[in-house]
Design a protein around this motif. Sequence first.
Motif, short mmCIF file in Angstrom:
data_model
loop_
_atom_site.label_atom_id
_atom_site.label_comp_id
_atom_site.label_asym_id
_atom_site.label_seq_id
_atom_site.Cartn_x
_atom_site.Cartn_y
_atom_site.Cartn_z
N LEU A 64 11.38 -11.61 21.60
CA LEU A 64 10.31 -12.23 20.84
C LEU A 64 10.83 -13.43 20.04
O LEU A 64 10.21 -14.50 20.03
N LEU A 65 11.97 -13.27 19.40
CA LEU A 65 12.55 -14.37 18.63
C LEU A 65 12.98 -15.52 19.54
O LEU A 65 12.86 -16.70 19.16
N SER A 66 13.45 -15.21 20.74
CA SER A 66 13.80 -16.25 21.70
C SER A 66 12.57 -17.01 22.16
O SER A 66 12.60 -18.24 22.32
N ASP A 67 11.47 -16.29 22.39
CA ASP A 67 10.22 -16.96 22.75
C ASP A 67 9.75 -17.87 21.62
O ASP A 67 9.27 -18.98 21.86
N TRP A 68 9.85 -17.39 20.40
CA TRP A 68 9.45 -18.20 19.26
C TRP A 68 10.33 -19.45 19.15
O TRP A 68 9.83 -20.54 18.88
N ARG A 84 9.30 -23.56 19.53
CA ARG A 84 9.61 -24.56 18.52
C ARG A 84 10.52 -25.69 19.03
O ARG A 84 10.40 -26.82 18.57
N THR A 85 11.42 -25.38 19.96
CA THR A 85 12.44 -26.37 20.34
C THR A 85 12.29 -26.90 21.76
O THR A 85 12.90 -27.92 22.08
N TYR A 86 11.56 -26.22 22.62
CA TYR A 86 11.40 -26.59 24.04
C TYR A 86 12.73 -26.58 24.80
O TYR A 86 12.84 -27.21 25.84
N GLU A 87 13.71 -25.86 24.29
CA GLU A 87 15.00 -25.73 24.97
C GLU A 87 14.87 -24.59 25.98
O GLU A 87 14.68 -23.43 25.60
N ILE A 88 15.01 -24.89 27.26
CA ILE A 88 14.74 -23.94 28.34
C ILE A 88 15.64 -22.70 28.28
O ILE A 88 15.25 -21.63 28.73
N GLN A 89 16.81 -22.84 27.71
CA GLN A 89 17.74 -21.70 27.67
C GLN A 89 17.17 -20.53 26.87
O GLN A 89 17.52 -19.38 27.14
N TRP A 90 16.28 -20.78 25.92
CA TRP A 90 15.67 -19.69 25.15
C TRP A 90 14.83 -18.79 26.05
O TRP A 90 14.80 -17.58 25.87
N THR A 91 14.14 -19.38 27.01
CA THR A 91 13.34 -18.58 27.94
C THR A 91 14.25 -17.73 28.83
O THR A 91 13.95 -16.57 29.11
N ASN A 92 15.35 -18.31 29.28
CA ASN A 92 16.31 -17.54 30.09
C ASN A 92 16.89 -16.38 29.29
O ASN A 92 17.04 -15.27 29.80
N TRP A 114 7.68 -24.05 30.53
CA TRP A 114 6.56 -23.93 29.62
C TRP A 114 5.41 -23.12 30.22
O TRP A 114 4.54 -22.65 29.48
N ALA A 115 5.38 -22.92 31.52
CA ALA A 115 4.32 -22.12 32.14
C ALA A 115 4.33 -20.68 31.64
O ALA A 115 3.31 -20.00 31.67
N ALA A 116 5.46 -20.22 31.13
CA ALA A 116 5.58 -18.85 30.64
C ALA A 116 5.18 -18.71 29.17
O ALA A 116 5.08 -17.60 28.67
N MET A 117 4.93 -19.83 28.50
CA MET A 117 4.90 -19.75 27.05
C MET A 117 3.75 -19.02 26.40
O MET A 117 3.98 -18.04 25.73
#
Length: 137
Positions: free
Chosen positions: A26-30, A34-42, A104-107
């Motif tokens: 959840l914190l990684s999604d948040w 906020r940052t649009y850094e793709i590594q957070w989704t991974n 961003w499709a997952a957001m």
Amino acid sequence: MAPYLPRAAMHAVLAFSTLPLFLGALLSDWAYARTYEIQWTNFAAWLITGGLALTCLALVWTALDLLLRPAARRGRVGMTYLVLLLASLVLGSANALVHAKDGWAAMPAGLLLSVLVLLVAAAASVIGLGSLRRSRT
């Protein structure tokens, strides 16, 4: 000396162990929102996978406990706990599939599912740990 933890109650410890993983997702999604850094989704996808692995173990352990121990079948607490673990597994699996999308499709859906999975896993953990405390008294 460490406190005695019955083997049959280990499912509660496994269910509680999923909380940091789902909270991290959840914190990684948040952070991604906020940052649009793709590594957070991974990173969130890996945390969800770890949480699902522990949820599967807790679910199997709880199902076996309910089947093999007649004392565990008394009341609706055991079945409620099993249903919450199953709901956590189903929602978490849907969350993992959403996080498999590109960027961003997952957001919007990923963040919402991460909140729901965390809430359901927390409810299951509260019930599981409560049953552990009731069995010790």
